[in-house]
Design a protein around this motif. Structure first.
Motif, PDB file in Angstrom:
ATOM      1  N   TYR A   1      -2.564   1.987 -11.929  1.00 33.97           N
ATOM      2  CA  TYR A   1      -3.098   1.421 -10.692  1.00 33.97           C
ATOM      3  C   TYR A   1      -3.614   0.004 -10.923  1.00 33.97           C
ATOM      4  O   TYR A   1      -3.302  -0.914 -10.163  1.00 33.97           O
TER       5      TYR A   1
ATOM      6  N   ALA B   1       0.831  -1.205   0.000  1.00 33.44           N
ATOM      7  CA  ALA B   1       0.000   0.000   0.000  1.00 33.44           C
ATOM      8  C   ALA B   1       0.865   1.254   0.000  1.00 33.44           C
ATOM      9  O   ALA B   1       0.589   2.215  -0.728  1.00 33.44           O
ATOM     10  N   LEU B   2       1.908   1.254   0.808  1.00 29.69           N
ATOM     11  CA  LEU B   2       2.822   2.401   0.863  1.00 29.69           C
ATOM     12  C   LEU B   2       3.504   2.598  -0.489  1.00 29.69           C
ATOM     13  O   LEU B   2       3.588   3.721  -0.997  1.00 29.69           O
TER      14      LEU B   2
ATOM     15  N   PRO C   1      -7.238   6.746   0.333  1.00 35.93           N
ATOM     16  CA  PRO C   1      -6.312   6.284   1.364  1.00 35.93           C
ATOM     17  C   PRO C   1      -6.110   4.797   1.241  1.00 35.93           C
ATOM     18  O   PRO C   1      -7.081   4.037   1.121  1.00 35.93           O
ATOM     19  N   PRO C   2      -4.855   4.322   1.218  1.00 37.40           N
ATOM     20  CA  PRO C   2      -4.621   2.910   1.058  1.00 37.40           C
ATOM     21  C   PRO C   2      -5.109   2.145   2.278  1.00 37.40           C
ATOM     22  O   PRO C   2      -4.916   2.574   3.403  1.00 37.40           O
TER      23      PRO C   2
ATOM     24  N   HIS D   1       2.481   1.642  -3.434  1.00 37.08           N
ATOM     25  CA  HIS D   1       1.490   2.115  -4.410  1.00 37.08           C
ATOM     26  C   HIS D   1       1.208   3.601  -4.238  1.00 37.08           C
ATOM     27  O   HIS D   1       1.210   4.363  -5.207  1.00 37.08           O
ATOM     28  N   ARG D   2       0.989   4.012  -2.999  1.00 36.68           N
ATOM     29  CA  ARG D   2       0.680   5.425  -2.735  1.00 36.68           C
ATOM     30  C   ARG D   2       1.816   6.335  -3.194  1.00 36.68           C
ATOM     31  O   ARG D   2       1.587   7.340  -3.879  1.00 36.68           O
TER      32      ARG D   2
ATOM     33  N   PRO E   1      -7.437   5.177  -7.327  1.00 38.49           N
ATOM     34  CA  PRO E   1      -6.135   5.656  -6.895  1.00 38.49           C
ATOM     35  C   PRO E   1      -6.265   7.007  -6.208  1.00 38.49           C
ATOM     36  O   PRO E   1      -7.115   7.816  -6.563  1.00 38.49           O
ATOM     37  N   GLY E   2      -5.440   7.187  -5.217  1.00 37.50           N
ATOM     38  CA  GLY E   2      -5.498   8.428  -4.470  1.00 37.50           C
ATOM     39  C   GLY E   2      -6.334   8.291  -3.219  1.00 37.50           C
ATOM     40  O   GLY E   2      -6.233   9.105  -2.311  1.00 37.50           O
TER      41      GLY E   2
ATOM     42  N   VAL F   1       2.094   6.331  -7.117  1.00 36.28           N
ATOM     43  CA  VAL F   1       1.030   7.119  -7.755  1.00 36.28           C
ATOM     44  C   VAL F   1       1.284   8.610  -7.551  1.00 36.28           C
ATOM     45  O   VAL F   1       1.097   9.410  -8.471  1.00 36.28           O
ATOM     46  N   GLN F   2       1.720   8.996  -6.362  1.00 36.27           N
ATOM     47  CA  GLN F   2       2.058  10.409  -6.130  1.00 36.27           C
ATOM     48  C   GLN F   2       3.150  10.859  -7.097  1.00 36.27           C
ATOM     49  O   GLN F   2       3.063  11.941  -7.681  1.00 36.27           O
TER      50      GLN F   2
END
Length: 193
Positions: free
Chosen positions: A119, A82-83, A186-187, A85-86, A183-184, A89-90
């Motif tokens: 994503y 999750a981290l 909260p994971p 991915h976040r 996407p975007g 994407v950022q």
């Protein structure tokens, strides 16, 4: 399967060791999750240099903020995914927004489409890597070797019904990649990764 209120022992110990500042714990964590982080980040970004930056960010975050992971919320592997991915994407959004601004095209729809595509691809990759080995083996034979369920059954030494069941379950899991959260968002540990 472990209960949600009883996180895996390794996850708890790893978080405690990181909190104590054990460099060896970071090394073990890297050995265990570097390929996951690399695969997910590269799938989203498609750029090796940017991927290397995300790998660095993920493990630096784990080292500097071990308390950010709560073993009671789910497996460390899911949290790391999750981290990753976040952060990826950022980075993709920032890079694409800068490219759009520089080119004079100001289409946020194009940017969101690219982010959504990245994503879904990253989520599908994570699902395949996380699924049980029997399901993954059946899907790999069907997809990469272009085997039907009968040939897959023969290859795996299982009944045709079992081969069909494995393929169906694997495809059902894989289909969730497209349906997961936006996407975007909260994971989380369950829905969007």
């Amino acid at each position: 399967m472990a209960k949600k209120d009883a996180p895996p022992r390794w996850d708890r110990k790893m978080q405690q060791r990181l909190a104590r500042g054990e460099a060896a714990a970071l090394g073990e964590l890297y050995d265990r999750f570097a390929s996951l982080v690399h695969g997910q980040a590269h799938r989203v970004l498609g750029d090796e240099h940017a991927t290397d930056g995300i790998i660095h960010e993920v493990f630096a975050h784990l080292w500097e903020h071990p308390e950010a992971y709560d073993p009671e919320q789910g497996p460390l592997r899911s949290w790391v995914a999750a981290l990753t991915h976040r952060l990826a994407v950022q980075r993709l959004r920032a890079t694409e927004a800068a490219a759009l601004a520089e080119s004079g095209h100001d289409s946020s729809e194009d940017l969101e489409r690219k982010v959504r595509h990245a994503y879904v691809a990253a989520r599908a990759d994570y699902i395949v890597q996380s699924m049980p080995a029997p399901l993954r083996a059946a899907l790999e034979r069907a997809y990469f070797q272009r085997r039907d369920y009968r040939q897959t059954a023969t290859d795996l030494g299982v009944t045709e019904d079992e081969a069909r069941r494995r393929l169906r379950l694997g495809l059902q899991l894989l289909s969730t990649a497209h349906d997961a959260g936006m996407p975007g968002a909260p994971p989380g540990y369950g829905g969007a990764v």
